[in-house]
Enzyme design. Structure first.
Site, PDB file in Angstrom:
ATOM      1  N   HIS A  80     -27.429 -25.671 -78.053  1.00 56.93           N
ATOM      2  CA  HIS A  80     -26.728 -24.447 -78.483  1.00 56.93           C
ATOM      3  C   HIS A  80     -25.267 -24.735 -78.844  1.00 56.93           C
ATOM      4  CE1 HIS A  80     -30.089 -21.819 -77.303  1.00 56.93           C
ATOM      5  NE2 HIS A  80     -30.219 -22.636 -76.269  1.00 56.93           N
ATOM      6  N   ASN A 153     -33.411 -16.035 -76.179  1.00 55.73           N
ATOM      7  CA  ASN A 153     -33.643 -16.631 -77.492  1.00 55.73           C
ATOM      8  C   ASN A 153     -34.189 -15.570 -78.436  1.00 55.73           C
ATOM      9  OD1 ASN A 153     -32.913 -19.293 -76.726  1.00 55.73           O
ATOM     10  ND2 ASN A 153     -34.959 -19.684 -75.931  1.00 55.73           N
TER      11      ASN A 153
END
Length: 701
Positions: A80, A153
């Site tokens: 990320h 997510n």
């Protein structure tokens, strides 16, 4: 070409939950050890109290493995790394006080400050936005009872079932260590080697090969908490919950050929889109939905609710919409806020609790350790973006960059000093209490057998897609696996796809030139073929009902028809769409009435992939000039190939012909505009976003 891998490696067995185990022997395969040299007996499962019980802190192998993984990179996030954030608020619209005593869920209309960070997973900070990847959707809610992080997510399931496999999965997905590429993509041997040896990843791989992994915008994608959590009411009773973020403007993705070209034209496409939308006052908005269920449902459900590779279809447990998340302010400084924000799954508030989901249990350990390393020490909560907005008091002190230390004499408790010198005390009434779940079982490294169905929901996901989406999935598998150099890995992946859908497996095999098909992988548990399709799993079945929030590219030249251009711009404005003028040059161009038009993009810098639909309004002379522009032909040809709606004035006919969109090739998605009424009808048609029937004839994905 490397052909050393075999379809089914030797020394491979299947564990209690269907997971793959590969063992050492005396013939040259070394025994795995810890960094202290201690032999490892099981590298697939965390030590827990019973197969379905919580993880145990004494698991030194897991702690060492995840600790080392968390500390691999500094200062960039290991995963990320490429993210973009914005501020906003959460507003409660339906009280959950009947099932949860969290303050944030009590008072309808109350607004809670929020910060959201969207991200890709595999790429570094300098990678592109529109890569095929899972998107992080992390929400920090600054509640009156402390910070609550929903670290999710844009896909409701994950690749692995046990957190002990997280370092292996990420290592496999990242660039290969001996060559340092490919960056920000999984189209390489290591990734597909790992997932083809991990049947539990099959469901998530199908999502990753779907259009969910190439969203059009952060604004047009769903978010999921992934795990099953608990809500606790005022009497201490538990209700299971799964969290959903539903975009108010509907779902939308791009097609693969388009994604490749967007990354070349604007690698910051998603960042720019969010920035522009907020500055334009078109604030991105999601509804918070919850799936609530009890132990009776959990016991009767076909799959284990604690398995992070499984979802609960919305047809079985409807999503109750209880609030809205609005992003209305960009950051003041990217580094101070977006880069330094620290999300931890362990950050929950009274009324929210964990379950024994083995991936969640590991994340609760890992995230705190990661943030401590990445941000220099334990005081990362002193950074303003991470600090709670409610009062906070404790005796934690010193360390790197400490901004808040206890005042006065007392820095411990219990103590006998009077207030205020004595400092804070625990509060048995309002303090956090965990749900008192009974636990029993042997201390084992074992996965619950109820986790062993790896294909049934993957099949359900595939049959829930429209034919267009199924074709995109097939093409994505072909593209990714065509980049795999080792034939045996491609073959091994096909053995899993046969358990998902025979037509899918045949299509991928044909695309890879593999014949005959290899036998299907032997499933640990029988594949369920009776699971019905779920419309909620399809993007195209959950698209917008208007062109609101989308972007229209309008090609203009000197002498463009003023009335027709005005009609197009007004029609787009009336539905809340953004417009941008594209021309032979940027700057001022005059229409046929001499009015100056502010052209923002030059035709070779504003390709059609940057727009959701396009309109061609050159004058006759302008059209003749643009005929010599190769990028003009690409502009039209790409829009046509990507199944976009194309509006055009009469003088644009030669440009269409030059791009191969002749009168014989034109369909109902290529619309001639003669006046204001035509412009309104065109923008209304654009609500469908794509003219998908065209893909049967022009297959560019």
């Amino acid at each position: 070409m490397n052909t050393s891998a075999s379809p089914h490696p030797s020394h491979t067995t299947t564990g209690q939950g269907g997971e793959t185990h590969q063992s050492a022997d005396d013939a040259g395969i070394p025994t795995m050890t810890t960094q202290q040299g201690v032999p490892v007996s099981d590298d697939q499962n965390t030590l827990r109290n019973g197969a379905g019980g919580p993880a145990l802190m004494e698991d030194f192998h897991f702690r060492e493995k995840i600790f080392h993984f968390d500390h691999e990179r500094i200062p960039e996030r290991v995963v990320h790394a490429r993210g973009y954030g914005a501020h906003g608020y959460f507003e409660l619209t339906d009280s959950l006080a009947d099932v949860c005593h969290a303050d944030i869920f009590k008072n309808v209309g109350e607004k809670t400050p929020a910060f959201v960070r969207f991200s890709t997973v595999a790429g570094g900070r300098g990678s592109s936005d529109v890569v095929r990847d899972v998107r992080g959707f992390a929400v920090k809610l600054y509640t009156k009872q402390g910070n609550w992080d929903i670290v999710g997510n844009n896909i409701p399931v994950f690749f692995i079932q046990d957190a002990i496999k997280f370092p292996d999965f990420v290592h496999a997905a990242k660039e290969e260590p001996d060559r340092g590429f490919p960056q920000a993509q999984t189209a390489h041997d290591n990734f597909w080697d790992f997932v083809s040896l991990s049947p539990e990843a099959t469901h998530m791989v199908c999502w990753a090969m779907s259009d969910r992994a190439i969203p059009r915008s952060f604004r047009f994608m769903e978010g999921f908490g992934v795990h099953t959590f608990r809500l606790i009411d005022a009497k201490g009773r538990s209700t299971y919950v799964k969290f959903h973020w539903k975009p108010r403007q509907g779902l939308q993705s791009v097609v693969w050929n388009e994604a490749l070209k967007i990354n070349g034209a604007d690698p910051d496409f998603h960042r720019r889109d969010l920035w522009n939308a907020i500055h334009a006052g078109d604030y991105p908005e999601w509804e918070l939905g919850v799936q609530l269920f009890d132990d009776e449902f959990a016991d009767s459900f076909d799959f284990d609710i604690l398995d992070p590779t499984k979802l609960i279809p919305e047809e079985l447990v409807p999503v109750r919409r209880v609030g809205r998340l609005v992003l209305n302010r960009v950051v003041d400084n990217f580094f101070a806020e977006t880069e330094q924000v620290a999300f931890c799954t362990q950050n929950i508030v009274p009324g929210i609790d964990f379950t024994n989901d083995p991936l969640l249990q590991g994340r609760n350990f890992s995230y705190l350790d990661t943030q401590t390393k990445r941000l220099g020490g334990p005081n990362f909560t002193h950074i303003p973006i991470n600090a709670p907005k409610c009062p906070f008091h404790n005796f934690q002190q010193d360390g790197h960059m400490a901004m808040h230390n206890p005042k006065g004499r007392a820095n411990y408790e219990p103590n006998s000093w009077p207030q205020p010198q004595g400092g804070p005390r625990e509060n048995p009434v309002s303090g956090y209490r965990s749900f008192p779940q009974e636990q029993s079982g042997e201390k084992v490294r074992q996965r619950s057998a109820s986790f062993g169905d790896h294909y049934s929901q993957a099949r359900q996901f595939y049959i829930s897609q429209t034919p267009v989406e199924q074709t995109h999935m097939k093409d994505a598998f072909v593209f990714e696996l065509s980049k795999v150099e080792t034939p045996a890995i491609r073959v091994r992946m096909l053995t899993h796809l046969r358990n998902v859908d025979e037509a899918l497996a045949h299509g991928v095999a044909e695309g890879l030139g593999i014949s005959p098909l290899p036998p299907a992988a032997r499933p640990f548990l029988p594949v369920r073929t009776d699971l019905p399709a779920s419309d909620a799993l399809s993007i195209l079945k959950n698209g917008p009902d208007s062109f609101h929030g989308r972007k229209l590219g309008v090609v203009v030249t000197e002498g463009t028809d003023a009335d027709l251009l005005t009609a197009v711009l007004e029609a787009a404005h009336n539905v809340g769409a953004e417009t941008e003028l594209v021309g032979p040059r940027i700057g001022n161009i005059c229409n046929d009435r001499g009015k100056v038009l502010p052209v923002m993009q030059k035709i070779n810098g504003g390709p059609s992939v940057l727009y959701d639909a396009v309109v061609l309004l050159p004058s006759a002379q302008g059209s003749r000039l643009l005929l010599g522009e190769a990028t003009m032909r690409d502009f039209i040809a790409d829009a046509f190939a990507h199944a976009k709606f194309i509006g055009y004035g009469a003088d644009a006919e030669p440009l269409l012909d030059a791009a191969g969109v002749t009168s014989a090739a034109r369909d109902d998605g290529v619309i001639r505009l003669g006046g204001g009424g035509d412009a309104t009808a065109f923008v209304k048609a654009c609500a469908a976003l794509r003219f998908w029937p065209r893909e049967q004839h022009v297959h560019a994905v």
